[in-house]
Write a protein that holds these residues in place. Structure first.
Motif, PDB file in Angstrom:
ATOM      1  N   VAL A  65     -34.626  39.858  -1.724  1.00 19.29           N
ATOM      2  CA  VAL A  65     -34.679  38.736  -0.765  1.00 19.29           C
ATOM      3  C   VAL A  65     -35.111  37.409  -1.825  1.00 19.29           C
ATOM      4  CG1 VAL A  65     -36.072  37.355   0.934  1.00 19.29           C
ATOM      5  CG2 VAL A  65     -35.480  39.777   1.166  1.00 19.29           C
ATOM      6  N   VAL A  66     -34.146  36.457  -1.792  1.00 20.81           N
ATOM      7  CA  VAL A  66     -34.434  35.128  -2.498  1.00 20.81           C
ATOM      8  C   VAL A  66     -35.060  34.353  -1.553  1.00 20.81           C
ATOM      9  CG1 VAL A  66     -33.468  33.340  -3.727  1.00 20.81           C
ATOM     10  CG2 VAL A  66     -32.477  35.495  -3.618  1.00 20.81           C
ATOM     11  N   LEU A  67     -36.366  33.706  -2.082  1.00 21.85           N
ATOM     12  CA  LEU A  67     -37.094  32.759  -1.236  1.00 21.85           C
ATOM     13  C   LEU A  67     -37.448  31.507  -2.094  1.00 21.85           C
ATOM     14  CD1 LEU A  67     -39.741  35.390   0.385  1.00 21.85           C
ATOM     15  CD2 LEU A  67     -37.990  34.329   1.515  1.00 21.85           C
ATOM     16  N   ASP A  68     -37.618  30.588  -1.214  1.00 21.93           N
ATOM     17  CA  ASP A  68     -37.617  29.228  -1.882  1.00 21.93           C
ATOM     18  C   ASP A  68     -39.320  28.979  -2.563  1.00 21.93           C
ATOM     19  OD1 ASP A  68     -36.642  26.269  -1.953  1.00 21.93           O
ATOM     20  OD2 ASP A  68     -38.906  26.045  -1.626  1.00 21.93           O
ATOM     21  N   MET A  69     -39.353  28.305  -3.446  1.00 26.34           N
ATOM     22  CA  MET A  69     -40.594  28.324  -4.323  1.00 26.34           C
ATOM     23  C   MET A  69     -41.662  27.757  -3.386  1.00 26.34           C
ATOM     24  SD  MET A  69     -40.056  25.422  -7.116  1.00 26.34           S
ATOM     25  CE  MET A  69     -39.296  23.550  -6.658  1.00 26.34           C
ATOM     26  N   GLU A  70     -41.097  26.951  -2.425  1.00 27.74           N
ATOM     27  CA  GLU A  70     -42.452  26.301  -1.563  1.00 27.74           C
ATOM     28  C   GLU A  70     -43.394  27.417  -0.700  1.00 27.74           C
ATOM     29  OE1 GLU A  70     -44.412  23.060  -0.261  1.00 27.74           O
ATOM     30  OE2 GLU A  70     -43.353  23.602  -1.899  1.00 27.74           O
ATOM     31  N   ALA A 104     -38.440  13.036  -5.136  1.00 29.95           N
ATOM     32  CA  ALA A 104     -39.127  14.292  -4.990  1.00 29.95           C
ATOM     33  C   ALA A 104     -40.654  14.029  -5.372  1.00 29.95           C
ATOM     34  CB  ALA A 104     -38.658  15.324  -6.094  1.00 29.95           C
ATOM     35  N   ALA A 105     -40.966  13.003  -5.994  1.00 27.54           N
ATOM     36  CA  ALA A 105     -42.617  12.648  -6.282  1.00 27.54           C
ATOM     37  C   ALA A 105     -43.273  12.518  -5.038  1.00 27.54           C
ATOM     38  CB  ALA A 105     -42.723  11.580  -7.403  1.00 27.54           C
ATOM     39  N   ASN A 106     -42.516  12.257  -3.908  1.00 23.89           N
ATOM     40  CA  ASN A 106     -43.047  12.103  -2.627  1.00 23.89           C
ATOM     41  C   ASN A 106     -42.688  13.238  -1.765  1.00 23.89           C
ATOM     42  OD1 ASN A 106     -44.515   9.535  -3.562  1.00 23.89           O
ATOM     43  ND2 ASN A 106     -42.510   8.773  -3.397  1.00 23.89           N
ATOM     44  N   SER A 107     -42.065  14.124  -2.172  1.00 25.58           N
ATOM     45  CA  SER A 107     -41.671  15.267  -1.170  1.00 25.58           C
ATOM     46  C   SER A 107     -42.711  15.816  -0.446  1.00 25.58           C
ATOM     47  CB  SER A 107     -40.768  16.359  -2.137  1.00 25.58           C
ATOM     48  OG  SER A 107     -40.491  17.416  -1.385  1.00 25.58           O
ATOM     49  N   ALA A 108     -42.248  16.474   0.798  1.00 23.17           N
ATOM     50  CA  ALA A 108     -43.016  17.415   1.694  1.00 23.17           C
ATOM     51  C   ALA A 108     -43.570  18.681   0.756  1.00 23.17           C
ATOM     52  CB  ALA A 108     -42.294  17.196   2.891  1.00 23.17           C
ATOM     53  N   VAL A 110     -44.819  20.742  -1.909  1.00 24.56           N
ATOM     54  CA  VAL A 110     -45.744  20.642  -2.812  1.00 24.56           C
ATOM     55  C   VAL A 110     -45.114  21.030  -4.385  1.00 24.56           C
ATOM     56  CG1 VAL A 110     -47.870  21.663  -3.770  1.00 24.56           C
ATOM     57  CG2 VAL A 110     -47.569  21.233  -1.201  1.00 24.56           C
ATOM     58  N   MET A 111     -44.346  22.153  -4.381  1.00 25.61           N
ATOM     59  CA  MET A 111     -43.995  22.481  -5.713  1.00 25.61           C
ATOM     60  C   MET A 111     -42.787  21.577  -6.351  1.00 25.61           C
ATOM     61  SD  MET A 111     -45.577  25.197  -5.917  1.00 25.61           S
ATOM     62  CE  MET A 111     -45.023  25.585  -7.766  1.00 25.61           C
ATOM     63  N   ARG A 112     -42.036  21.179  -5.472  1.00 26.93           N
ATOM     64  CA  ARG A 112     -41.143  19.705  -6.107  1.00 26.93           C
ATOM     65  C   ARG A 112     -41.774  18.654  -6.408  1.00 26.93           C
ATOM     66  NH1 ARG A 112     -38.813  23.115  -2.558  1.00 26.93           N
ATOM     67  NH2 ARG A 112     -36.715  23.875  -2.854  1.00 26.93           N
ATOM     68  N   ARG A 113     -42.876  18.415  -5.571  1.00 26.93           N
ATOM     69  CA  ARG A 113     -43.833  17.271  -6.222  1.00 26.93           C
ATOM     70  C   ARG A 113     -44.338  17.612  -7.734  1.00 26.93           C
ATOM     71  NH1 ARG A 113     -46.150  17.182  -1.049  1.00 26.93           N
ATOM     72  NH2 ARG A 113     -48.236  17.874  -1.910  1.00 26.93           N
ATOM     73  N   LYS A 114     -44.939  18.859  -7.994  1.00 22.12           N
ATOM     74  CA  LYS A 114     -45.455  19.413  -9.197  1.00 22.12           C
ATOM     75  C   LYS A 114     -44.293  19.163  -9.993  1.00 22.12           C
ATOM     76  CE  LYS A 114     -49.093  22.204  -8.046  1.00 22.12           C
ATOM     77  NZ  LYS A 114     -49.743  23.733  -8.422  1.00 22.12           N
ATOM     78  N   LEU A 115     -43.193  19.594  -9.955  1.00 22.47           N
ATOM     79  CA  LEU A 115     -42.231  19.418 -10.999  1.00 22.47           C
ATOM     80  C   LEU A 115     -41.690  18.137 -11.174  1.00 22.47           C
ATOM     81  CD1 LEU A 115     -40.048  20.956 -12.763  1.00 22.47           C
ATOM     82  CD2 LEU A 115     -38.524  21.261 -10.767  1.00 22.47           C
ATOM     83  N   ALA A 116     -41.437  17.261 -10.198  1.00 26.01           N
ATOM     84  CA  ALA A 116     -40.803  15.895 -10.226  1.00 26.01           C
ATOM     85  C   ALA A 116     -41.801  15.154 -11.282  1.00 26.01           C
ATOM     86  CB  ALA A 116     -40.898  15.513  -8.835  1.00 26.01           C
TER      87      ALA A 116
END
Length: 669
Positions: A65-70, A104-108, A110-116
């Motif tokens: 199973v491939v799951l999104d990092m979020e 992405a810095a304002n994304s819903a 959490v993990m995308r915000r961290k990366l951005a």
């Protein structure tokens, strides 16, 4: 990849321990129903940012199973529960390799915000004009090239590898990472790029792009100590030495069927093990989940290799829980390589097949329909979704439409792990009375018609032994065909037939035999090679002469012995402990009927505990009755079309190698 196995074993042990704690706390996960061996191997590409309980129950049925990092932020306990339900599951965390959401810095997420927040503007991919480039709507591309600008002494691939290692894989939830969009170049999309931000068009853009991705993969492997799977996505051979495998999304893609299959098998020869190749066939965003022909085409193609298969909506929404009849097939392990029926190699279009222990997979990778001679009889699946194709018929020829596939079972020659009368007709039923497999006449050469025969591993050494009961005589043969036992349990003057049950009192222990006669009132227990464990017991007294049918299983505890009362007394079922020293239960099976009742024990409903099946030994209007461990009624189904009025015997067997037992009904005449 030895280290991966060590890490995987560790995580499996942890998952089992957590599962034990769930049981202690009163939560009962159905983990054993999800674990499986053999093929088909199944994958689910599930990119919703959050999980719920219902999704987890379904996702645990898959092998990968491939799951999104979020999900590790929003649903960490449910990600862990996947391992509890299925300790063998491979969980890959999803992240795009070459792009990130706009804003992405304002994304819903959490993990995308961290990366951005760790990506400076210099690491976005731009044209010489400075304009950001975009491959997918709502995202901006990132600069993976090996000649991209340095920030604080490093390029973007190094940052991404560190983020995956420290923020994702360190969570302990994952077996590896799935990098999306790992192309072998960028010129197919655009050559209007300025990797080094000098204001000029770059040259050799594909080479720089590939070099940057290789660095990303190798740096991820270095930072994690080579303990995790690294899987990419894209139709390329470029990264065989760096990746454990690829997902071939929207199969077939690169170079059509032949080209995609070539890539599929190319990675299965790669040096990075274990190999995780995934064929992802989709509806191409049409949503036609009932296009069974399309689904079968992808599945049968995947079975030509050793990879995993999934079928979903498409790249606009990977997040379905679709399940198909073919997914329940248990083909076992492959026997040899795929073979072209047109004499073509390598994967040119045409008809291909591959043999498995329990069946065959066939694919027609050409647009024109083909009549295929199977070279012997095979049995179609019994399906609910496409019953025209999966009608359970037995045939030696099939008509296969263009771009279609088919899974079939090998027909039975005999039956394992259950007693059958030589020459009897054997049928297989689910607990609701529907057909589980086609019936057949069971007959073994070298033994007289009417002899009761059992084939199975009695001593636990992995090789089959044989038990044969002819009248009152009992013979036990070892795997070399030599006698372990050759005697008359109730004397050679006994006029009845022996009724025998084989079972294990405890898991991992050798089998024991419970033996009764259809005439007389005694019951004996032997070990697997014929030594008496418990001598004659008379459950209904020595004056009773109607005999017993017998079964052994786990009702209230392991090794329970179940007796069906024979002729002359009301049909009852008696439940004893493993040594016949204590009666635990006694209940009616057929009311006032005095013609005898035959019993069998198996886990018909898949709850991990055995149930009882009972049937009149003979007579009209025969019905199979199902009972729980304490005698409660669970259901019935009639046998009104089964060869008219005759005697019957029951058994429990797993005809589909699914890990679940079905009810065997046999003519006893």
């Amino acid at each position: 990849m030895v280290k991966f196995f060590h890490a995987h074993i560790y995580r499996t042990i942890v998952a089992i321990w957590i599962g034990i704690m769930f049981l202690v706390l009163g939560v009962v996960p159905h983990s054993m129903s999800y674990a499986k061996d053999g093929f088909p191997k199944l994958a689910n590409y599930y990119l919703h940012w959050e999980l719920d309980e219902a999704a987890v129950q379904e996702l645990a049925r898959y092998d990968v199973v491939v799951l999104d990092m979020e999900t590790q932020v929003r649903s960490p306990e449910l990600v862990r529960k996947l391992k509890i339900l299925n300790p063998h599951i491979i969980l890959l965390v999803y992240i795009t390799a070459e792009e990130i959401q706009d804003n992405a810095a304002n994304s819903a997420s959490v993990m995308r915000r961290k990366l951005a927040n760790e990506i400076p503007d210099l690491w976005y991919l731009t044209a010489p004009s400075g304009q950001h480039l975009s491959f997918w709507s709502g995202t901006s591309m990132l600069n993976l090239a090996d000649n991209g600008p340095m920030v604080n002494g490093e390029r973007f691939p190094k940052l991404l590898a560190r983020f995956v290692t420290q923020e994702l894989l360190s969570s302990g939830l994952w077996d590896g990472v799935f990098y999306d969009n790992t192309w072998d170049g960028i010129s197919w999309f655009t050559t209007n790029v300025d990797f080094d931000h000098d204001g000029n068009l770059d040259t050799e853009v594909d080479e720089h792009w590939r070099s940057g991705l290789r660095y990303l993969f190798n740096e991820t492997r270095r930072l994690t100590g080579d303990q995790y799977l690294i899987v990419g996505n894209g139709g390329t051979k470029a990264y065989q030495n760096e990746l454990n495998g690829l997902m071939l999304e929207n199969f077939p893609n690169t170079g059509g069927w032949s080209g995609t299959m070539d890539i599929y098998h190319f990675y299965e020869q790669g040096q990075r093990t274990p190999h995780v190749m995934i064929i992802n066939r989709t509806t191409l965003n049409s949503g036609k989940r009932t296009n069974y022909r399309s689904m079968r085409f992808g599945l049968a193609s995947a079975l030509l290799g050793n990879g995993y298969y999934g079928f979903d909506y498409g790249d606009k929404d990977h997040g379905q829980l679709w399940w198909y009849d073919e997914y329940n097939a248990k083909l076992g392990d492959p026997i040899g390589a795929p073979v072209s029926l047109n004499g073509n190699r390598p994967f040119t279009e045409g008809v291909w097949r591959r043999e498995f222990k329990n069946g065959v997979a066939i694919v027609n990778a050409a647009k024109d329909a083909q009549d295929v001679d199977l070279g012997g009889e095979y049995e179609k699946l019994i399906g609910q979704q496409d019953p025209t194709t999966n009608d359970g018929s037995i045939t030696d020829k099939v008509h296969l439409s263009g771009y279609d596939g088919l899974i079939m079972y090998k027909t039975f020659k005999t039956v394992q792990n259950v007693f059958f009368k030589n020459g009897s007709f054997v049928r297989f039923f689910k607990a609701d009375g529907t057909r589980a497999r086609n019936g057949f006449f069971a007959f073994e050469e070298g033994f007289p018609g009417g002899a009761k025969i059992y084939n199975g591993d009695l001593d636990g050494d992995g090789t089959p032994e044989k038990i044969v009961a002819t009248g009152a005589k009992l013979e036990i043969f070892n795997s070399q065909g030599e006698h372990w036992f050759n005697e008359y349990p109730f004397g050679n003057t006994n006029k009845g037939e022996l009724n025998i049950a084989v079972g294990r009192v405890a898991p991992g222990q050798p089998a024991e035999l419970v033996v009764a006669s259809s005439v007389g009132g005694a019951v004996k227990v032997y070990n697997y090679h014929g030594e008496v464990i418990h001598d004659s017991v008379y459950p209904l007294g020595k004056k009773y002469r109607g005999g017993f049918s017998v079964a052994i299983g786990q009702l209230l505890e392991a090794g329970d012995i179940i007796l069906g009362v024979g002729q002359g007394k009301p049909a009852e079922i008696l439940v004893y402990n493993s040594r016949l020293t204590k009666q635990k239960k006694r209940f009616s099976a057929e009311g006032r009927f005095i013609g005898g009742v035959n019993v069998a024990v198996g886990d018909w409903n898949g709850d991990g505990h055995d149930e009882i099946a009972a049937i009149r030994a003979n007579g009209k209007n025969v019905v199979v009755r199902l009972f729980g461990s304490t005698g409660q009624k669970l259901g019935t189904f009639p046998l009104t079309t089964f060869f008219g009025n005759q005697a019957f015997a029951l058994g429990a067997v797993d005809p589909n190698a699914s890990g679940k037992q079905e009810i065997v009904v046999m003519s006893a005449n």
